[in-house]
Design a protein around this motif. Structure first.
Motif, PDB file in Angstrom:
ATOM      1  N   ASN A 107       0.857  -1.185   0.000  1.00  0.00           N
ATOM      2  CA  ASN A 107       0.000   0.000   0.000  1.00  0.00           C
ATOM      3  C   ASN A 107       0.892   1.234   0.000  1.00  0.00           C
ATOM      4  OD1 ASN A 107      -1.719   2.135   0.498  1.00  0.00           O
ATOM      5  ND2 ASN A 107      -2.702   1.231   2.291  1.00  0.00           N
ATOM      6  N   GLN A 108       0.919   1.967  -1.113  1.00  0.00           N
ATOM      7  CA  GLN A 108       1.788   3.127  -1.247  1.00  0.00           C
ATOM      8  C   GLN A 108       1.032   4.444  -1.141  1.00  0.00           C
ATOM      9  OE1 GLN A 108       4.381   2.759  -4.685  1.00  0.00           O
ATOM     10  NE2 GLN A 108       4.863   0.623  -4.214  1.00  0.00           N
ATOM     11  N   SER A 109      -0.118   4.415  -0.466  1.00  0.00           N
ATOM     12  CA  SER A 109      -0.844   5.657  -0.218  1.00  0.00           C
ATOM     13  C   SER A 109      -0.014   6.553   0.689  1.00  0.00           C
ATOM     14  CB  SER A 109      -2.191   5.376   0.439  1.00  0.00           C
ATOM     15  OG  SER A 109      -2.012   4.858   1.750  1.00  0.00           O
ATOM     16  N   ALA A 110      -0.246   7.858   0.594  1.00  0.00           N
ATOM     17  CA  ALA A 110       0.556   8.815   1.361  1.00  0.00           C
ATOM     18  C   ALA A 110       0.467   8.546   2.856  1.00  0.00           C
ATOM     19  CB  ALA A 110       0.104  10.240   1.041  1.00  0.00           C
ATOM     20  N   ALA A 111      -0.741   8.230   3.342  1.00  0.00           N
ATOM     21  CA  ALA A 111      -0.917   8.004   4.783  1.00  0.00           C
ATOM     22  C   ALA A 111      -0.166   6.758   5.237  1.00  0.00           C
ATOM     23  CB  ALA A 111      -2.400   7.882   5.120  1.00  0.00           C
ATOM     24  N   ASN A 112      -0.195   5.711   4.430  1.00  0.00           N
ATOM     25  CA  ASN A 112       0.493   4.475   4.787  1.00  0.00           C
ATOM     26  C   ASN A 112       2.005   4.667   4.758  1.00  0.00           C
ATOM     27  OD1 ASN A 112      -0.230   1.575   5.383  1.00  0.00           O
ATOM     28  ND2 ASN A 112       1.294   1.269   3.773  1.00  0.00           N
ATOM     29  N   VAL A 113       2.486   5.372   3.725  1.00  0.00           N
ATOM     30  CA  VAL A 113       3.919   5.639   3.606  1.00  0.00           C
ATOM     31  C   VAL A 113       4.401   6.466   4.799  1.00  0.00           C
ATOM     32  CG1 VAL A 113       5.640   6.912   2.264  1.00  0.00           C
ATOM     33  CG2 VAL A 113       4.012   5.418   1.113  1.00  0.00           C
ATOM     34  N   ALA A 114       3.591   7.440   5.210  1.00  0.00           N
ATOM     35  CA  ALA A 114       3.976   8.292   6.337  1.00  0.00           C
ATOM     36  C   ALA A 114       4.204   7.478   7.600  1.00  0.00           C
ATOM     37  CB  ALA A 114       2.900   9.352   6.571  1.00  0.00           C
ATOM     38  N   THR A 115       3.372   6.454   7.820  1.00  0.00           N
ATOM     39  CA  THR A 115       3.514   5.602   9.002  1.00  0.00           C
ATOM     40  C   THR A 115       4.708   4.668   8.887  1.00  0.00           C
ATOM     41  OG1 THR A 115       1.142   5.647   9.480  1.00  0.00           O
ATOM     42  CG2 THR A 115       2.397   3.826  10.383  1.00  0.00           C
ATOM     43  N   ILE A 116       4.789   3.960   7.775  1.00  0.00           N
ATOM     44  CA  ILE A 116       5.833   2.949   7.608  1.00  0.00           C
ATOM     45  C   ILE A 116       7.222   3.550   7.766  1.00  0.00           C
ATOM     46  CG2 ILE A 116       6.946   1.413   5.937  1.00  0.00           C
ATOM     47  CD1 ILE A 116       4.446   0.198   7.048  1.00  0.00           C
ATOM     48  N   PHE A 117       7.435   4.712   7.186  1.00  0.00           N
ATOM     49  CA  PHE A 117       8.761   5.325   7.204  1.00  0.00           C
ATOM     50  C   PHE A 117       8.929   6.341   8.331  1.00  0.00           C
ATOM     51  CE2 PHE A 117       8.363   3.885   2.760  1.00  0.00           C
ATOM     52  CZ  PHE A 117       9.543   3.164   2.654  1.00  0.00           C
ATOM     53  N   SER A 118       8.069   6.251   9.341  1.00  0.00           N
ATOM     54  CA  SER A 118       8.174   7.175  10.475  1.00  0.00           C
ATOM     55  C   SER A 118       9.482   6.952  11.222  1.00  0.00           C
ATOM     56  CB  SER A 118       6.988   6.999  11.425  1.00  0.00           C
ATOM     57  OG  SER A 118       6.944   5.679  11.926  1.00  0.00           O
TER      58      SER A 118
END
Length: 724
Positions: A14-25
């Motif tokens: 899932n490469q949505s902006a919200a998901n990316v923001a969490t994963i790479f926190s």
């Protein structure tokens, strides 16, 4: 061969902006910053323990109900950067072109396309390199390097590094029907303490809880607002240091090139030391190897090292579950730290000790005359669960914390900790069980029982003799009785001979159910007599059940959100025969939905220990990659921290068969057929061990420390000290 320390955007399902923001926190347990788009004003900064409070409104209230919500505050993202072209048009982000996290150094690199009109192609690229301070001296620091490169842009470009502009922050989307994610709103005030061309210092204060955080943004050799001239192919870089402090008005360290260099060096050293102690290497499965590296990296980033706070359900990666601390910390996350980073484990347990005054008061509110009851969900030490059947009634939290104290001590032999912090926790929790339970008769025997409790399985509430609760309470009492004689002189607790006799009698008399007809261990007194939930005919869209059925509907059936009684088989290895464990596993697996992210890792451990290779591997696969594949569909709200810890348990307790029994470390090789090897390190009683498993060999090596006896595949072995 893929680098297990590097995670890239294309690795995510899932490469949505919200998901990316969490994963790479990025985080350090004190605060965290999500990997938000720097050109989009958004929330993205989480400070551990920085919460707002609001009264809980009940339609019908009663004595002792929790009084106030506690909700973590999602502050504006520290990553924000404002760009304007020479005509004054603000930059439009075209989204991330690439994102890469180097977990060996803690450096996150993201590249964004930039235009000045939505329909135009990229005129610039913006590269953001960031790291967060991890060493004890740097827990307030977040470093940002911006590189702007012109593709086609010609002319003046204005760059502004803002402070935390509260009014300009877009709130995250919240599902009003999902109780796991709540936005109660918050009224924050901001004040500027100091402002120069290169530095801005602000305070952010909550209205009701009256907490204040101090934020300083400083340019390193540059101003917070700068105008540059660009032509195609030209580029330039800017560096900013943000410092967050939960003790406002304290002077922060000057932001200079020298302090930034030292910060980079200390952070690199921190990650080197972390991996040297805690890395787990899987050979023959690159995807899972990288996934496990990611889980341990994020688990470390979530852990508060100061003793002031614990690990929230989402760590500092997002605001899910309102930033509350649960039993997850002690049962799923602490074992990793206990065995690899004992200093962090000590700090997390010290946090619980500091909550004892509120816990004693809560026990009195629940009608228990002595002892302490820790809050089911909380930030400040007071109960914040508005739904007591699945909250406060989970009294097992007391015993979970006691179990963690026992594991920490048995692993570290930290006498000062046990005398000052551990034994008082064991005493207060043991007294709670003594005064909460009651003697009764079962099958002609006098037994000590616990009524109207809820176990870990939140799909079964307010039952008598939940097996997990009873077994853990028994262990709680036994731990206190075991260690009181050793530490009584230092702890100086008001324990009498009559107290000790009563606790011994209760520990021996606690009821542990068994159904001789079915040859099963019952989850509680009534579970096995309820009708089975029709899982096969339940629409896939109706999972998780908690979002589609009234709790009273779910409570009427045999159905598990997560393993309950089975968890005791993991925590007390060897207590039941393999045949009994197999019967229990087979039965409860059929009634478990895995609606909780805590579920799969337990099944992975037990399946591995029982020799169910395919099942163990599949459960571990789902657990290890749960966030990277967005298996639960809600990673955008924050990482599933307990599952991250659970994936380590799956490997170490399951596939490597590690356990501490009677003070000895046991290792039993259950390596999956799909793997060619497994290597990891543990710290036991001041020794550093390395364990290597292949399909036909188990090697335990003593890297440092005195000789140690271990048990490998049932055979006692003495590891000799290394020659100097």
């Amino acid at each position: 061969m893929a680098n297990p320390f590097v995670l890239k955007l294309q690795d995510l399902k899932n490469q949505s902006a919200a998901n990316v923001a969490t994963i790479f926190s990025q985080g350090n347990g004190s605060f965290g910053v999500q990997a938000t788009d720097p050109l989009v004003a958004s929330a993205g900064t989480i400070i551990n323990g920085f919460y707002e409070q609001a009264p809980i409104t009940y339609g019908e209230t009663a004595y002792g109900y929790a009084k106030n919500h506690q909700t973590i505050i999602a502050l504006p993202s520290l990553r924000q950067l404002q760009l304007e072209d020479q005509a004054g048009r603000p930059a439009v982000s075209l989204g991330a072109q690439s994102v890469a996290l180097d977990m060996a150094t803690g450096i996150l690199t993201a590249v964004y396309g930039v235009s000045f009109a939505a329909a135009e192609p990229a005129a610039l690229t913006l590269t953001v390199r960031s790291l967060i301070g991890e060493a004890d001296a740097d827990l307030s620091a977040y470093l940002l390097d911006y590189q702007v490169k012109s593709l086609t842009y010609q002319g003046a470009l204005t760059l502004t590094k803002p402070g935390l502009a509260l009014a300009a922050t877009a709130a995250a989307a919240v599902d009003p029907d999902d109780p796991r994610v709540v936005d109660r709103g918050s009224k924050l005030t901001s004040a500027t303490l100091a402002s120069t061309a290169q530095t801005l210092t602000q305070t952010i204060t909550t209205q009701t809880s009256q907490l204040t955080a101090q934020v300083q943004m400083a340019g390193i050799g540059t101003d917070l607002r700068r105008v540059v001239q660009l032509s195609p192919g030209a580029q330039f870089e800017l560096t900013y240091l943000a410092q967050l402090d939960f003790a406002p008005h304290r002077d922060l360290q000057p932001a200079t090139a020298a302090t930034v260099t030292a910060l980079r060096q200390r952070t690199a050293t921190y990650w080197h030391d972390f991996w040297a102690a805690g890395e787990v290497k899987i050979s023959g499965d690159e995807q899972l190897d990288r996934g496990l590296h990611f889980n341990l990296y994020q688990l470390c980033q979530s852990a508060n090292r100061t003793g002031a706070y614990s690990i929230a359900a989402k760590g500092v990666s997002g605001p899910g579950y309102e930033g509350h601390f649960f039993w997850d910390t002690e049962m799923y996350m602490l074992p990793f730290f206990t065995y690899t980073q004992p200093k962090i484990a000590r700090a997390l347990l010290k946090f619980r000790y500091q909550q004892l005054p509120q816990a004693r008061q809560r026990a009195r509110e629940l009608g228990v005359s002595a002892g302490a009851l820790f809050p089911w969900r909380s930030i400040n030490g007071q109960e914040a669960s508005a739904f007591f059947p699945a909250g406060t009634a989970q009294y097992h939290l007391d015993a979970d914390i006691a179990y963690a104290v026992g594991l920490y001590y048995e692993t570290t032999l930290d006498d000062p900790f046990m005398a000052k912090y551990g034994l008082p926790i064991l005493w207060e929790t043991a007294r709670f069980w003594q005064n909460f339970g009651a003697w009764g008769e079962r099958d002609g025997q006098r037994c000590f029982m616990f009524h109207d409790v809820t176990g870990p399985d939140e799909y079964t509430a307010l039952v008598d003799n939940n097996y997990y609760t009873n077994r853990m309470a028994k262990h709680n009492l036994e731990l206190f009785l075991k260690y009181y004689p050793q530490f009584q002189a230092c702890a100086q607790l008001p324990v009498t001979a009559a107290d000790l006799a009563a606790l011994q009698e209760i520990a021996a008399g606690i009821y542990l159910g068994f159904d001789p007809q079915r040859q099963l261990t019952p989850q509680d007194d009534t579970f096995l007599n309820k009708p089975l939930w029709p899982l096969a005919s339940t629409p896939a869209a109706n999972f998780p059940l908690l979002l589609h059925y009234h709790p009273l509907t779910i409570y009427r059936y045999q159905v598990n959100k997560q393993p309950d009684m089975l968890l005791t088989n993991l925590l007390f290895p060897g207590e039941k025969s393999p045949a009994q464990q197999a019967r229990d596993y087979a039965y409860y697996e059929k009634v478990t939905t895995h609606d909780s992210s805590l579920s799969r890792s337990v099944f992975a451990v037990l399946a591995a220990q029982l020799g169910y290779d395919d099942a163990a591997y599949q459960y571990f696969l789902d657990s290890a990659l749960l966030d990277l594949t967005d298996l639960q569909g809600n990673t955008k709200d924050g990482l599933h921290m307990a599952n991250l810890g659970g994936s380590w348990l799956s490997v170490i307790y399951g596939f490597a068969g590690v356990s501490l029994q009677d003070g000895l470390l046991h290792v039993n090789n259950h390596l999956p057929q799909k793997w060619s090897g497994l290597t990891f390190r543990l710290k036991i009683a001041g020794r550093q061990l390395q364990v290597q498993l292949t399909k036909d060999k188990t090697t335990v090596e003593l890297l440092s420390g005195a000789a140690l006896e271990v048990v490998i595949a049932g055979q006692p072995t003495t590891l000799e000290a290394q020659a100097e």
